[in-house]
Enzyme design. Structure first.
Site, PDB file in Angstrom:
ATOM      1  N   HIS A 343     -41.199  19.165 -16.365  1.00 32.40           N
ATOM      2  CA  HIS A 343     -40.371  19.868 -15.604  1.00 32.40           C
ATOM      3  C   HIS A 343     -39.048  20.544 -16.376  1.00 32.40           C
ATOM      4  CE1 HIS A 343     -42.638  20.349 -12.030  1.00 32.40           C
ATOM      5  NE2 HIS A 343     -43.046  19.265 -12.111  1.00 32.40           N
ATOM      6  N   LYS A 521     -28.289  22.176  -4.473  1.00 36.60           N
ATOM      7  CA  LYS A 521     -29.110  21.939  -5.428  1.00 36.60           C
ATOM      8  C   LYS A 521     -28.497  20.460  -5.869  1.00 36.60           C
ATOM      9  CE  LYS A 521     -28.467  26.125  -8.196  1.00 36.60           C
ATOM     10  NZ  LYS A 521     -29.828  26.392  -8.520  1.00 36.60           N
ATOM     11  N   ARG A 522     -29.182  19.733  -6.774  1.00 36.78           N
ATOM     12  CA  ARG A 522     -28.551  18.428  -7.113  1.00 36.78           C
ATOM     13  C   ARG A 522     -27.207  19.676  -8.262  1.00 36.78           C
ATOM     14  NH1 ARG A 522     -31.429  14.117  -6.668  1.00 36.78           N
ATOM     15  NH2 ARG A 522     -29.405  12.882  -7.769  1.00 36.78           N
ATOM     16  N   LYS A 527     -26.227  22.576 -14.268  1.00 33.13           N
ATOM     17  CA  LYS A 527     -26.274  23.949 -12.859  1.00 33.13           C
ATOM     18  C   LYS A 527     -24.910  24.121 -13.292  1.00 33.13           C
ATOM     19  CE  LYS A 527     -30.361  21.565 -10.877  1.00 33.13           C
ATOM     20  NZ  LYS A 527     -31.381  22.061 -10.841  1.00 33.13           N
ATOM     21  N   THR A 629     -35.817  27.269  -7.929  1.00 30.19           N
ATOM     22  CA  THR A 629     -37.362  26.931  -7.270  1.00 30.19           C
ATOM     23  C   THR A 629     -36.360  28.083  -5.822  1.00 30.19           C
ATOM     24  OG1 THR A 629     -37.973  25.376  -6.319  1.00 30.19           O
ATOM     25  CG2 THR A 629     -39.513  26.295  -7.073  1.00 30.19           C
ATOM     26  N   LYS A 633     -36.811  30.525  -2.887  1.00 26.68           N
ATOM     27  CA  LYS A 633     -36.305  30.862  -1.803  1.00 26.68           C
ATOM     28  C   LYS A 633     -35.251  32.135  -1.117  1.00 26.68           C
ATOM     29  CE  LYS A 633     -37.674  26.011  -2.261  1.00 26.68           C
ATOM     30  NZ  LYS A 633     -37.403  24.656  -2.371  1.00 26.68           N
TER      31      LYS A 633
HETATM   32  C1  F58 Z   1     -36.768  20.118 -11.679  1.00 31.13           C
HETATM   33  N1  F58 Z   1     -36.724  18.955 -12.264  1.00 31.13           N
HETATM   34  C2  F58 Z   1     -36.450  21.405 -12.286  1.00 31.13           C
HETATM   35  N2  F58 Z   1     -36.835  16.661 -12.025  1.00 31.13           N
HETATM   36  O1  F58 Z   1     -35.045  20.791 -12.703  1.00 31.13           O
HETATM   37  C3  F58 Z   1     -36.447  22.995 -11.766  1.00 31.13           C
HETATM   38  O2  F58 Z   1     -36.420  23.743 -12.196  1.00 31.13           O
HETATM   39  C4  F58 Z   1     -37.809  23.168 -11.216  1.00 31.13           C
HETATM   40  O3  F58 Z   1     -37.899  24.330 -11.309  1.00 31.13           O
HETATM   41  C5  F58 Z   1     -38.630  22.378 -10.953  1.00 31.13           C
HETATM   42  O4  F58 Z   1     -38.193  20.473 -11.506  1.00 31.13           O
HETATM   43  C6  F58 Z   1     -40.208  22.191 -10.212  1.00 31.13           C
HETATM   44  O5  F58 Z   1     -40.649  22.310 -11.682  1.00 31.13           O
HETATM   45  C7  F58 Z   1     -36.615  18.089 -11.151  1.00 31.13           C
HETATM   46  O6  F58 Z   1     -36.469  18.626  -9.586  1.00 31.13           O
HETATM   47  C8  F58 Z   1     -36.225  15.686 -10.986  1.00 31.13           C
HETATM   48  O7  F58 Z   1     -35.675  15.872  -9.696  1.00 31.13           O
HETATM   49  C9  F58 Z   1     -36.416  14.129 -11.957  1.00 31.13           C
HETATM   50  C10 F58 Z   1     -36.363  13.069 -10.456  1.00 31.13           C
HETATM   51  C11 F58 Z   1     -36.979  11.689 -11.285  1.00 31.13           C
HETATM   52  C12 F58 Z   1     -35.843  11.257 -12.816  1.00 31.13           C
HETATM   53  C13 F58 Z   1     -35.930  12.567 -13.967  1.00 31.13           C
HETATM   54  C14 F58 Z   1     -35.228  13.935 -12.384  1.00 31.13           C
END
Ligand code: F58
Length: 791
Positions: A343, A521-522, A527, A629, A633
């Protein structure tokens, strides 16, 4: 339904209707609905056993589920029944639904994807288990104090969780530490610590109640409740020590979505849930199979990122040490069961563990990792190493132990091949494949946007809910004046409802006819919430300079949390709030520009904001957002995207048409090229008087008059190490925003563009994604389809 709810109230909650609180009513309703899922759930399990189906095991540290009550009610088609029963009982359905706390067992996209996948697996009737951790505290609660993020622990389990079944009988020991013995060809691990993993099951029922799978979350418990000897000696602290130790494992979700925390506890969490899941699936397999060599025909294990990557060595350990299979045979056998989803390309987010730490906590696993490494080097001399510079690299481990590795959008997958795993890709050229992410249309249209849902269903029936590509039929409606009017009205209603809510919760009055421009988003530098904010200030300047211009009124909405230790992200949050304070109180731009940042963004808030959005901000530095994602939405709910060619934006734009998407910015290749130029940020700032002015205002303390130096760090970063190229993309972004302004002035045309978005998003259903995984990775099938075929 009415009687059932009253019975539950009386016998499960011990309350009568006259004294029941909203919580009591919610529990009574939830338990009643849950009762109605159980038959489907049992039958699905029986069918999967009878057909000896291959099962999918989705291992994920995070399941960001949000509220469940609406999903459950709508998938069971009980909306009218429950609503009617509650009305008859004098209760308010919406109030009861909104009483459920969000299950926030995830940080962001990765965890929410896992939740969407669970819904799609059940809807498609594919036998599957989701395995994760039942964190006592999910993602922290965010509030703002003088504009700054404050974190407080989240406490979703303070109330009983209505949807789960505790399974005290499903319990596995999980070991840590100690040493390993090799004797007469036999290996024994003598651990020094042990905890128990106890299962909690939540049924996940698919659309129209046809199939049910299980989300099994593990909770850590002490092996022995407490030490009676210590207690009797009066040493009460020692008596509870092992209990306290065990419970910390499933206590908190790591709120860090940026860097590997390097904490021993996180490694223990990862091993804890992975090992419990593998013991559980082995037990299930051995119930009706005896040949472990057939395991890959019945078991597909999907690793959601590297967090469960220890599954490779763990499965090998179980096969070799517990079932006597040869190492040489066990490694390919495990690989045939395992697949890994990547990811992220951000180097700081790729997990690594010190060899020393891993060896101390999992000594036998480190030995096995060394054997996997040797085998790989023998078979592919010069292969990238798992063990390097004293670290165990979990990405390489996951890759080498997986038969398929997938990226999450077309662009991301190509970049995975070219960058992080370039050398492994050369050695294993067919291993990396793409599965572009998707979202469940049940939650992200049917439930969150009832106005649009009813409009679509009135026009074409409800077949689209489980077959989202049917939405293309809506394209023909763009010339149907009555339909278009209703389409516009549904968006207007959603915006009015959101304005009400923001008025109540943030005390800010909004004009529902303004353009609602949303970035949720985060908070992360890549971003580029900062670029959005700089553009807002530039727009404010222009509005003040040209008060007579026919400006398109805007509401800029931000939502999102920063990792507690990510200081730049926290400065950005504070800056957004400081700028909002100034702009929202400026009489010169009153009625034209507002900024709102409701605290504690979560799944439920997303369900409120997305249906009420006109413009979706997907503005990451090209090459950095693996997929996104949220972008899907918004577009599904008829928002237009302003975005870069990043992640799934590329594919969204191809589907909705370039004329219905506001594109700007450098491409991924241009980004890499630009970084080679020394002083690229200063050059970009010098070339943009508009940006210079904004940066000057921020640096001078225009938005922090009592603490003028507050944002010197942020501005300095943009001048000197603007790694994410905010400065380079700024002008192009500003221009795209003005194109959006102009387009919004023609309401009919905007609505036609919005409709093209909704109508073109069918491909982004997570049902399509899961079919792709089932076909290309798992070779898993719905047993029912097989039975239908043979009938
Ligand atoms: C997200 N990753 C990607 N990681 O940033 C986003 O582009 C993608 O759409 C999504 O995954 C699904 O594939 C993500 O959310 C985290 O939150 C991790 C949590 C644990 C530590 C490292 C990052």
């Amino acid at each position: 339904m009415k009687d059932d709810i009253l019975n539950r109230l009386q016998f499960s909650l011990g309350k009568d209707a006259d004294h029941a609180s909203v919580y009591d009513w919610r529990m009574a309703v939830s338990l009643t609905v849950r009762d109605q899922m159980v038959d489907t759930w049992f039958n699905s399990t029986k069918e999967a056993y009878a057909a000896s189906s291959k099962r999918v095991y989705y291992l994920s540290m995070e399941f960001l589920i949000g509220r469940l009550i609406e999903d459950m009610i709508s998938n069971l088609q009980l909306e009218d029944t429950v609503r009617g029963a509650l009305t008859d009982l004098g209760q308010d359905f919406d109030e009861i639904v909104h009483d459920e706390p969000d299950a926030a067992l995830g940080n962001g996209g990765l965890g929410r994807l896992a939740a969407c996948f669970m819904d799609s697996l059940a809807t498609l009737g594919i036998p599957a288990f989701g395995y994760g951790i039942r964190y006592e505290h999910g993602l922290f609660e965010q509030s703002f104090a003088q504009g700054q993020q404050v974190e407080r622990p989240e406490t979703w389990l303070n109330q009983r969780h209505a949807w789960e079944f505790e399974r005290p009988e499903v319990q596995f020991p999980i070991c840590f530490g100690g040493h390993v013995d090799h004797h007469d060809g036999k290996t024994t691990w003598h651990p020094s610590e042990k905890v128990l993993a106890t299962a909690y099951d939540t049924p996940v029922i698919g659309w129209k109640n046809e199939w049910g799978n299980t989300l099994r979350l593990w909770s850590a418990e002490p092996v022995s409740q407490f030490d009676l000897d210590s207690f009797n000696r009066g040493d009460y602290l020692a008596a509870g020590r092992s209990e306290a130790l065990a419970r910390t494992i499933s206590r908190v979700l790591y709120p860090d979505d940026t860097t590997d925390s390097g904490k021993e506890l996180r490694l223990k969490q990862e091993y804890f849930f992975t090992a419990a899941s593998i013991q559980d699936l082995m037990r299930r397999y051995l119930q009706d199979h005896d040949d472990l060599r057939q395991l890959p025909e019945h078991v597909a294990i999907q690793l959601n990122d590297t967090h469960p990557a220890i599954a490779g060595p763990e499965l090998v350990r179980v096969l070799v040490d517990e079932h006597g299979i040869d190492m040489a045979e066990a490694i390919p056998l495990a690989r045939a069961c395992l697949a890994y989803t990547n990811h992220t390309l951000l180097p700081e987010a790729l997990e690594k563990w010190g060899e020393w730490l891993l060896g101390r906590i999992l000594p036998r696993h480190l030995e096995i990792i060394r054997i996997i490494e040797e085998t790989q080097q023998r078979e592919h001399p010069g292969s990238p190493r798992i063990l390097e510079h004293g670290d165990v690299r979990m990405g390489e481990l996951a890759f080498i132990m997986a038969h398929k590795v997938n990226g999450v959008s077309a662009l991301h997958t190509e970049l995975v091949k070219e960058t992080v795993f370039a050398d492994l890709h050369r050695i294993h050229p067919t291993r990396i494949i793409n599965q572009t992410n998707g979202i469940t249309p049940r939650r992200w249209l049917y439930n969150c946007n009832p106005g649009l849902r009813d409009l679509i269903t009135d026009a074409m029936g409800d077949g689209w809910v489980a077959d989202l590509e049917q939405l293309t039929a809506l394209k023909a409606k763009r010339d149907d004046a009555a339909f278009m009017q209703a389409f516009q009205a549904s968006k207007r209603d959603n915006k009015a409802a959101l304005s009400n809510w923001i008025g109540q919760t943030c005390g800010i009055a909004l004009d529902p006819d303004a353009m609602f421009d949303v970035q949720i988003k985060r908070i992360h530098e890549y971003k580029r919430q900062l670029m959005n904010l700089l553009e807002t200030v530039a727009l404010w300047n222009d509005m003040r300079d040209n008060p007579d211009h026919d400006w398109t009124p805007r509401v800029k909405i931000f939502g999102g949390k920063a990792a507690p230790g990510y200081y730049m992200a926290k400065d950005i949050i504070r800056l957004i709030n400081d700028v909002a304070e100034v702009i929202n109180n400026d009489p010169a731009t009153k009625g034209r520009l507002k900024i709102v940042y409701p605290p504690n963004y979560n799944v439920t808030m997303a369900e409120r904001l997305i249906p009420a959005s006109d413009l979706s901000e997907q503005i990451s530095t090209a090459g950095k957002e693996a997929s996104g994602t949220g972008n899907m939405k918004f577009a599904l709910n008829g928002a237009l995207t302003i975005g870069t060619l990043d992640g799934a934006n590329v594919e969204i734009r191809e589907h909705v048409g370039s004329e219905n998407f506001f594109l700007f910015g450098l491409t991924a290749a241009e980004v890499m090229e630009r970084r080679q130029h020394h002083g690229y940020a200063r050059a970009a700032i010098e070339a943009s008087p508009r940006l210079q002015r904004v940066l000057g205002q921020i640096a001078e303390g225009r938005f922090a008059p009592h603490d003028t130096g507050r944002y010197h760090g942020v501005v300095g970063m943009l001048y000197d190490h603007d790694y994410f190229l905010v400065t380079c993309d700024f002008d192009s972004y500003f221009d795209a925003q003005r194109r959006a302004d102009n387009a919004y002035q023609n309401a009919d045309n905007w609505a036609a563009m919005a409709l093209m978005n909704t109508a073109s998003m069918g491909w982004f259903s997570s049902d399509r994604t899961i079919k792709g995984y089932a076909r290309d990775i798992w070779n898993a099938h719905p047993p029912r389809a097989a039975m239908d075929r043979s009938a």
